[in-house]
Structure formats: C-alpha cells, structure tokens
Design a protein around this motif. Structure first.
Motif, short mmCIF file in Angstrom:
data_model
loop_
_atom_site.label_atom_id
_atom_site.label_comp_id
_atom_site.label_asym_id
_atom_site.label_seq_id
_atom_site.Cartn_x
_atom_site.Cartn_y
_atom_site.Cartn_z
N ILE A 39 0.82 -1.21 0.00
CA ILE A 39 0.00 0.00 0.00
C ILE A 39 0.86 1.27 0.00
O ILE A 39 0.61 2.20 -0.76
CB ILE A 39 -0.95 0.00 1.22
N ILE A 79 -7.31 -2.70 6.56
CA ILE A 79 -6.70 -1.86 5.52
C ILE A 79 -7.46 -0.56 5.35
O ILE A 79 -6.86 0.51 5.17
CB ILE A 79 -6.64 -2.64 4.19
N LEU A 109 -7.15 0.07 -2.70
CA LEU A 109 -6.18 -0.44 -1.73
C LEU A 109 -6.33 -1.94 -1.52
O LEU A 109 -5.34 -2.66 -1.39
CB LEU A 109 -6.34 0.29 -0.39
N CYS A 110 -7.58 -2.42 -1.46
CA CYS A 110 -7.81 -3.85 -1.24
C CYS A 110 -9.07 -4.28 -1.95
O CYS A 110 -10.12 -3.64 -1.83
CB CYS A 110 -7.92 -4.14 0.26
N ALA A 145 -3.54 -2.49 -4.96
CA ALA A 145 -2.43 -2.82 -4.04
C ALA A 145 -2.53 -4.24 -3.50
O ALA A 145 -1.55 -4.97 -3.48
CB ALA A 145 -2.39 -1.81 -2.88
#
Length: 270
Positions: A39, A79, A109-110, A145
């Motif tokens: 990240i 996250i 991000l996820c 990420a």
C-alpha cells in the motif's frame, strides 16, 4: 566500478547490495508487513484464503463454512481503517467485477474476489480468456495494491490465476488461521521449470468484521450466487437451442475427395 541507482556497487560481474538493504528486507516478517509495503510503496500482492488443504496446523478439512470470507473481510477492514462500507464496495464475485474494479480512476487499496472457483474454475485452465485475464491482473499496479481471493483450495482454480498468488492463508478451523508464503525457486540445473514451495510465516486469531457486516455478506453472496447461477442456466439454454449446421455427408465426402485429387493427383485416392 560504479554505483547503480539503489546505491549498490557494481564491479565487473559482482554487485554489492546497497547499505540498509538487508535491514529493509528483514522488516518484512509478517503478512501485515507485506500488505503495508504494498500500500505505502506502490507494490501489488495477491493473497488466497483456503480451508480444505492442510498446512502446518491440522485441519478439519471442510471446504466451505470455515470463515474464509469473514477473514478476508476482516483483513480488508483493517486496511480501510475500520470502514466497513469501503469493504462492501470493494468485493466482487465475477470476472466482470474484477474488470470493473481495474477500470476505476482511483487506486483500490484492497479488493476481495469471493469464491474464485466460480469465476476462474480449474475447468477453464486452457481458456485463452482466463490466461489473458491473469496477465491483466498481474499488471494492475498501480491501480490495485492488495487482491484477496477465497476458494476451498488452490487446485480448484485455473492454473494461470493461481500462479498470481504470493500468500496462502489456510483456515484449519473457524476463527484461526496460518500464513504460508508461496515462493518460486529456480533450479539451476533446470531453470525453465520453476518450482514452488510454501514457507510458514505464522498464525493468529481472525480479525473479525462486525455482526452487521456478516449479515450484509450473507445477503450479498446469496444474491451474487443466484445471479451467477441464472447466467449459467441461460448460457446452457442458448447452447441447446443453437441450430446445428446441416451437413450432407455425401457432399462432404466428395468435396474432400476432390481436394485430395487436386493436390496430390488421382493415384492418391485410387
């Protein structure tokens, strides 16, 4: 001699590593370290959560119902700083959902792909579209990420997709997990056949989503599953109703005979 852009020293065929390299690498002791690095330092990692195949910890062997999706949501919740609404909008169930995610303008991000075996099943291992999709996913940095998939075990998904995963989180029983890093080793006597092994990294209790999130997930998955099933039934119906070409066997035989005679002469078909 000279120095490369990382600060390492190059002299002939030898290269010394830059100062602090080992210290930086040695900090990656856990899965969380790798997630944070992906990240914060513009990396991309693929994680798969399974439950059927035993690792270091003895498993009950259940393929379903051991909490793989709950664990994936718990990791995503961490996250996203505890924001479960962000977790909800970053979950997918189909290949099309993956494609939509990668077309976003902002970095994800996820991302969680639930029930990978539904979209990328082993039966599609030789499907060119799946191989191409794996290539696209592998190049999705910097738009993504962390990619987390869930499935009973890696053997249930297409080869090209399972080759993406760097970590396997095994769930021997609901509420507890172990982390295995998937490492690829090059044998110097056979460099074109890269070997794969698991390196144990640790174990822990689940990071859990809230009860509200769990309730949302059940409804969401039921909807996605049934919608996927309806699409499957429609594909089968269209395949059954597709008219078969009418082939006159005598005409086909004569056409083949004429082609052979034109190419090789009369003696070839005498």
């Amino acid at each position: 001699g000279c120095h490369d852009e990382d600060g390492g020293h190059i002299s002939g065929k030898r290269r010394t590593l830059p100062k602090g390299w080992f210290i930086r690498m040695s900090k990656l002791n856990s899965l969380i370290d790798y997630i944070d690095t992906a990240i914060n330092e513009n990396r991309l990692i693929f994680i798969v959560v399974t439950s059927a195949a035993q690792g270091k910890i003895k498993t009950k062997g259940f393929s379903f119902g051991e909490g793989k999706s709950s664990l994936a949501m718990g990791i995503a919740k961490r996250i996203y700083g505890g924001d479960e609404e962000q977790v909800k909008v970053n979950m997918g169930y189909t290949q099309e959902h993956d494609e939509d995610m990668m077309l976003r303008n902002d970095r994800t991000l996820c991302w969680i792909h639930d029930d990978l075996q539904m979209s990328y099943s082993k039966s599609r291992s030789y499907d060119p579209e799946i191989k191409e999709m794996a290539g696209i996913l592998s190049a999705s940095r910097p738009y993504l990420a962390v990619y987390i998939g869930t499935c009973p075990h890696l053997g249930m998904i297409a080869h090209a997709i399972r080759e993406l995963f760097m970590f396997e989180i095994k769930v021997p029983t609901r509420g507890y997990y172990e982390v295995q890093q998937i490492k690829h080793i090059t044998p110097f006597d056979d460099p074109l056949n890269v070997r794969t092994r698991l390196d144990y990294m640790g174990e822990s209790a689940f990071p859990k989503p809230s009860a509200t999130m769990e309730e949302w997930y059940v409804k969401w998955r039921n909807f996605e599953f049934k919608e996927n099933l309806m699409k499957f039934r429609e594909r089968k119906r269209l395949k059954r109703e597709k008219p078969k070409p009418i082939i006159n066997e005598s005409e086909l035989s004569n056409a083949g005979r004429q082609l052979v005679m034109a190419r090789y002469g009369k003696r070839a078909v005498a």
